[in-house]
Design an enzyme around this catalytic site. Structure first.
Site, short mmCIF file in Angstrom:
data_model
loop_
_atom_site.label_atom_id
_atom_site.label_comp_id
_atom_site.label_asym_id
_atom_site.label_seq_id
_atom_site.Cartn_x
_atom_site.Cartn_y
_atom_site.Cartn_z
N GLU A 33 -10.81 -46.36 53.25
CA GLU A 33 -11.62 -47.00 54.06
C GLU A 33 -11.05 -48.46 54.21
O GLU A 33 -9.91 -48.93 53.76
CB GLU A 33 -12.85 -47.37 53.26
CG GLU A 33 -14.14 -46.21 53.68
CD GLU A 33 -14.65 -46.78 55.08
OE1 GLU A 33 -14.10 -47.60 55.90
OE2 GLU A 33 -15.65 -46.06 55.48
N ARG A 90 -23.34 -51.70 46.39
CA ARG A 90 -22.09 -52.14 46.49
C ARG A 90 -21.73 -52.65 47.91
O ARG A 90 -22.38 -52.20 49.02
CB ARG A 90 -20.96 -50.82 45.98
CG ARG A 90 -21.15 -49.89 47.12
CD ARG A 90 -19.86 -48.65 46.66
NE ARG A 90 -19.71 -47.41 47.51
CZ ARG A 90 -19.29 -47.45 48.65
NH1 ARG A 90 -18.60 -48.52 49.34
NH2 ARG A 90 -19.37 -46.11 49.33
N ASN A 133 -19.86 -52.54 51.40
CA ASN A 133 -19.10 -51.54 52.03
C ASN A 133 -18.14 -51.62 53.15
O ASN A 133 -17.06 -50.94 53.42
CB ASN A 133 -20.30 -50.70 52.43
CG ASN A 133 -19.69 -49.24 52.93
OD1 ASN A 133 -18.95 -48.62 52.30
ND2 ASN A 133 -20.15 -48.69 54.14
N GLU A 187 -26.64 -43.59 47.83
CA GLU A 187 -26.94 -42.85 48.96
C GLU A 187 -28.25 -42.38 49.15
O GLU A 187 -28.56 -41.39 49.66
CB GLU A 187 -25.82 -41.99 49.75
CG GLU A 187 -24.46 -42.82 49.66
CD GLU A 187 -23.37 -41.93 50.16
OE1 GLU A 187 -23.85 -40.91 50.73
OE2 GLU A 187 -22.26 -42.09 50.00
N ASN A 190 -22.72 -49.70 57.62
CA ASN A 190 -21.30 -49.35 58.13
C ASN A 190 -21.28 -50.81 59.16
O ASN A 190 -21.83 -51.07 59.82
CB ASN A 190 -20.58 -48.36 58.47
CG ASN A 190 -19.98 -47.76 57.37
OD1 ASN A 190 -18.84 -48.17 56.75
ND2 ASN A 190 -20.59 -46.54 56.93
N ASP A 206 -19.13 -44.08 61.26
CA ASP A 206 -18.72 -44.61 60.10
C ASP A 206 -18.24 -46.22 60.37
O ASP A 206 -18.98 -46.82 61.03
CB ASP A 206 -17.46 -44.18 59.40
CG ASP A 206 -17.33 -44.38 57.89
OD1 ASP A 206 -17.60 -45.72 57.54
OD2 ASP A 206 -16.90 -43.21 57.23
#
Length: 291
Positions: free
Chosen positions: A17, A100, A102, A121, A148, A197
């Protein structure tokens, strides 16, 4: 002409990522969230360096002081590659230990815009923040489960953010005071096409978004119309970054997360880093201001 992404780094990341091109060392930096690791890849030499992190890490961005700003599970830290050290700068969510950080970006003023998410999630606890002068401000956008982005338009007036599970890409206007307004749906990913994403904006103001479980990357014009899609040989594309000498090479991180043994056997390149000629230039990465 059909664009075919090519693997440039064999890694097998669990959840690759946050790719970002760092001009000062002409390298691609990115993370593997679930492996707790930072990577630096020099495409000119194929050299790779990596560092372990003390927690899950969502993103890494260059800072003006020569260090890096990183989003760990416990908040924003200053990371020094030379000493492999992490120093806490700010924890925006001490009351949400299940969250967290991201994804993130930096605006032209060096402010970090970042999002959080529920690590399990399950809960709609992910929010958007803007950090300046060492303090993060909740931007007041309705919380979502997996957030995101954000990504910022070339003129700095629009903020794109993604509700991954609901398949929605939102757009908000950034006021001169840094507040958001006029939030509306920019684009919706149809059922069966994967989940949106990480987003990034190119120099023409078009938005690119990786499709997790969608086998590709899409490009949308400033009005929200899809104007391009690039197919990949792996299912989970997380985000792209524009790099190279003229910022026209798109590097894409991918993930093995969520794939069955049979799917992993069929997708031997899952978790690797890919590259392709984007036929358009990206925007240079701004450097974050850390206190």
């Amino acid at each position: 002409m059909v664009i075919q992404p090519e693997p440039v780094l064999s890694l097998g990341a669990i959840l690759g990522e946050g790719p970002v091109w760092v001009k000062r060392d002409q390298s691609l930096w990115f993370v593997d969230i679930k492996a707790w690791r930072i990577y630096c890849f020099d495409p000119a030499t194929s050299a790779v360096r990596s560092w372990p992190t003390p927690e899950q890490i969502g993103w890494i961005l260059p800072a003006k002081d020569g260090a890096f700003a990183v989003g760990l599970q416990s908040g924003i830290h200053r990371f020094d590659p030379a000493t492999s050290t992490f120093e806490l700068v700010h924890d925006p969510e001490p009351h949400l230990p299940g969250n967290r950080l991201n994804d993130a970006t930096v605006d032209r003023d060096g402010r970090i815009w970042f999002g959080s998410m529920d690590d399990a999630e399950n809960q709609d606890s992910g929010r958007i923040y803007r950090m300046e002068l060492g303090h993060a401000v909740d931007m007041g956008v309705s919380p979502v489960c997996v957030l995101n982005g954000p990504a910022i338009s070339p003129d700095g007036t629009l903020l794109y953010h993604v509700d991954t599970w609901k398949g929605l890409i939102w757009r908000s206007r950034i006021g001169q005071n840094g507040c958001l307004s006029e939030t509306r749906v920019f684009a919706e990913i149809e059922t069966g096409a994967g989940f949106p994403d990480g987003p990034v904006v190119d120099a023409e103001g078009c938005l690119w978004v990786g499709l997790f479980g969608g086998w590709g990357v899409r490009r949308y014009d400033p009005d929200g119309a899809m104007i391009g899609q690039i197919a990949f040989p792996v299912a989970n594309i997380t985000k792209i970054a524009f790099g190279g000498s003229d910022l026209s090479t798109a590097f894409a991180t991918t993930a093995r997360k969520g794939l069955s043994e049979a799917e992993l056997q069929a997708q031997s390149l899952a978790g690797d880093v890919f590259a392709f000629d984007a036929a358009v230039c990206g925007l240079p990465t701004a450097e974050a201001v850390l206190p």
